[in-house]
Design a protein around this motif. Sequence first.
Motif, mmCIF file in Angstrom:
data_model
loop_
_atom_site.group_PDB
_atom_site.id
_atom_site.type_symbol
_atom_site.label_atom_id
_atom_site.label_comp_id
_atom_site.label_asym_id
_atom_site.label_seq_id
_atom_site.Cartn_x
_atom_site.Cartn_y
_atom_site.Cartn_z
ATOM 1 N N GLU A 71 -36.554 -18.316 93.394
ATOM 2 C CA GLU A 71 -35.481 -17.525 92.754
ATOM 3 C C GLU A 71 -34.577 -18.409 91.683
ATOM 4 O OE1 GLU A 71 -33.746 -14.830 96.339
ATOM 5 O OE2 GLU A 71 -33.432 -16.999 96.297
ATOM 6 N N GLU A 72 -33.954 -17.625 90.994
ATOM 7 C CA GLU A 72 -33.098 -18.417 89.812
ATOM 8 C C GLU A 72 -31.893 -19.034 90.375
ATOM 9 O OE1 GLU A 72 -33.689 -18.748 86.835
ATOM 10 O OE2 GLU A 72 -35.750 -17.835 86.901
ATOM 11 N N MET A 73 -31.621 -20.273 90.047
ATOM 12 C CA MET A 73 -30.515 -21.159 90.697
ATOM 13 C C MET A 73 -29.302 -20.314 90.286
ATOM 14 S SD MET A 73 -29.447 -23.357 92.669
ATOM 15 C CE MET A 73 -30.362 -25.037 92.795
ATOM 16 N N SER A 74 -29.041 -19.726 89.180
ATOM 17 C CA SER A 74 -27.869 -18.803 88.591
ATOM 18 C C SER A 74 -27.612 -17.968 89.720
ATOM 19 C CB SER A 74 -27.952 -18.432 87.410
ATOM 20 O OG SER A 74 -29.081 -17.484 87.062
ATOM 21 N N ASP A 75 -28.704 -17.174 90.311
ATOM 22 C CA ASP A 75 -28.597 -16.221 91.292
ATOM 23 C C ASP A 75 -27.780 -16.810 92.644
ATOM 24 O OD1 ASP A 75 -29.599 -14.160 89.670
ATOM 25 O OD2 ASP A 75 -31.560 -14.272 90.468
ATOM 26 N N THR A 99 -26.182 -30.347 101.372
ATOM 27 C CA THR A 99 -27.870 -29.999 100.728
ATOM 28 C C THR A 99 -28.771 -31.342 100.890
ATOM 29 O OG1 THR A 99 -29.112 -28.789 99.250
ATOM 30 C CG2 THR A 99 -27.143 -30.155 98.359
ATOM 31 N N THR A 100 -29.650 -30.919 100.826
ATOM 32 C CA THR A 100 -30.916 -32.057 100.602
ATOM 33 C C THR A 100 -31.702 -32.018 99.395
ATOM 34 O OG1 THR A 100 -32.646 -30.822 101.861
ATOM 35 C CG2 THR A 100 -31.225 -32.423 103.125
ATOM 36 N N ASP A 101 -31.217 -30.656 98.683
ATOM 37 C CA ASP A 101 -31.992 -30.206 97.400
ATOM 38 C C ASP A 101 -31.376 -30.847 96.133
ATOM 39 O OD1 ASP A 101 -33.307 -29.051 95.469
ATOM 40 O OD2 ASP A 101 -33.067 -26.911 96.377
ATOM 41 N N THR A 102 -31.731 -31.746 95.468
ATOM 42 C CA THR A 102 -31.122 -32.339 94.115
ATOM 43 C C THR A 102 -30.824 -31.070 93.052
ATOM 44 O OG1 THR A 102 -33.310 -32.806 93.187
ATOM 45 C CG2 THR A 102 -32.087 -34.325 94.517
ATOM 46 N N GLU A 108 -23.530 -28.221 90.038
ATOM 47 C CA GLU A 108 -22.235 -28.421 90.718
ATOM 48 C C GLU A 108 -21.234 -28.104 90.087
ATOM 49 O OE1 GLU A 108 -20.607 -32.341 93.387
ATOM 50 O OE2 GLU A 108 -22.268 -32.521 91.997
ATOM 51 N N SER A 109 -21.129 -28.131 88.957
ATOM 52 C CA SER A 109 -19.784 -27.828 88.123
ATOM 53 C C SER A 109 -19.620 -26.332 88.155
ATOM 54 C CB SER A 109 -19.836 -28.116 86.597
ATOM 55 O OG SER A 109 -21.054 -27.681 86.030
ATOM 56 N N SER A 110 -20.458 -25.551 88.551
ATOM 57 C CA SER A 110 -20.445 -24.231 88.638
ATOM 58 C C SER A 110 -20.076 -23.600 89.958
ATOM 59 C CB SER A 110 -21.758 -23.254 88.325
ATOM 60 O OG SER A 110 -22.471 -23.571 86.977
ATOM 61 N N LEU A 111 -19.958 -24.426 90.916
ATOM 62 C CA LEU A 111 -19.432 -24.157 92.272
ATOM 63 C C LEU A 111 -18.099 -24.254 92.662
ATOM 64 C CD1 LEU A 111 -22.463 -26.074 93.977
ATOM 65 C CD2 LEU A 111 -22.230 -23.552 93.737
ATOM 66 N N SER A 112 -17.233 -23.510 91.827
ATOM 67 C CA SER A 112 -15.865 -23.586 91.710
ATOM 68 C C SER A 112 -15.374 -23.700 93.180
ATOM 69 C CB SER A 112 -15.277 -22.553 90.992
ATOM 70 O OG SER A 112 -15.772 -21.207 91.250
ATOM 71 N N GLY A 113 -14.343 -24.515 93.341
ATOM 72 C CA GLY A 113 -13.639 -24.656 94.574
ATOM 73 C C GLY A 113 -14.460 -24.902 95.625
ATOM 74 N N MET A 114 -15.581 -25.427 95.617
ATOM 75 C CA MET A 114 -16.397 -25.888 96.572
ATOM 76 C C MET A 114 -16.869 -27.207 96.564
ATOM 77 S SD MET A 114 -18.480 -22.596 97.333
ATOM 78 C CE MET A 114 -19.146 -22.031 95.388
ATOM 79 N N LYS A 115 -17.025 -28.269 97.461
ATOM 80 C CA LYS A 115 -17.580 -29.584 97.363
ATOM 81 C C LYS A 115 -18.939 -29.634 97.610
ATOM 82 C CE LYS A 115 -17.143 -34.005 96.924
ATOM 83 N NZ LYS A 115 -16.761 -34.897 95.562
ATOM 84 N N LEU A 116 -19.824 -30.211 96.804
ATOM 85 C CA LEU A 116 -21.205 -30.260 97.443
ATOM 86 C C LEU A 116 -21.593 -31.817 97.726
ATOM 87 C CD1 LEU A 116 -24.109 -29.045 96.786
ATOM 88 C CD2 LEU A 116 -24.328 -30.649 94.692
ATOM 89 N N LEU A 117 -22.051 -31.866 98.932
ATOM 90 C CA LEU A 117 -22.220 -33.240 99.905
ATOM 91 C C LEU A 117 -23.834 -33.153 99.912
ATOM 92 C CD1 LEU A 117 -20.008 -32.752 102.716
ATOM 93 C CD2 LEU A 117 -19.797 -34.036 100.664
ATOM 94 N N PHE A 118 -24.430 -33.970 98.815
ATOM 95 C CA PHE A 118 -25.872 -34.379 99.077
ATOM 96 C C PHE A 118 -26.299 -35.339 99.837
ATOM 97 C CE2 PHE A 118 -29.370 -36.710 97.800
ATOM 98 C CZ PHE A 118 -30.467 -35.666 97.524
#
Length: 152
Positions: A71-75, A99-102, A108-118
Amino acid sequence: MRFRTDDMDTYLQSKDYVDTMMIPLVQVTWQQDAKRIVQAAEFLALLAGEVERQFHGRMMYCPGFTYASMEEMSDHVERLNKWREEMNEAGFKHILLLTTDTTWKEVESSLSGMKLLFVAPLPLESLAVQDQQEMLSQQVRTLLPTLMEVWQ
């Protein structure tokens, strides 16, 4: 707390103190790299469970956000941002994405208000349970500074 009946009772009684939602981002595929993806998903579930255990009473562990690799990442981002809206309305101030998915780092900048932990996935299936637990505890220790930063 986990997404379970008994934990939900506890959450509903003390939701003023539970300000963080942790969501594992779980990729699904049936292609040739399926085993690697499954190992990563198993690792994420174990790691998220360990983080939740150590921060029980402060954090809710959401069932995984599953997405197909084709699937598209934008979705994915659009759907995840809708999840964020609902969680913010429920009173969660901090939303952590594990996540483990790079490829998530690219958006990441599109994930407003969320913190990505890789986190890099560790192959735990060949280890004894005690060794698995030690590796998971070490991973949680590496996440600790980021968690403290989010909560300040």
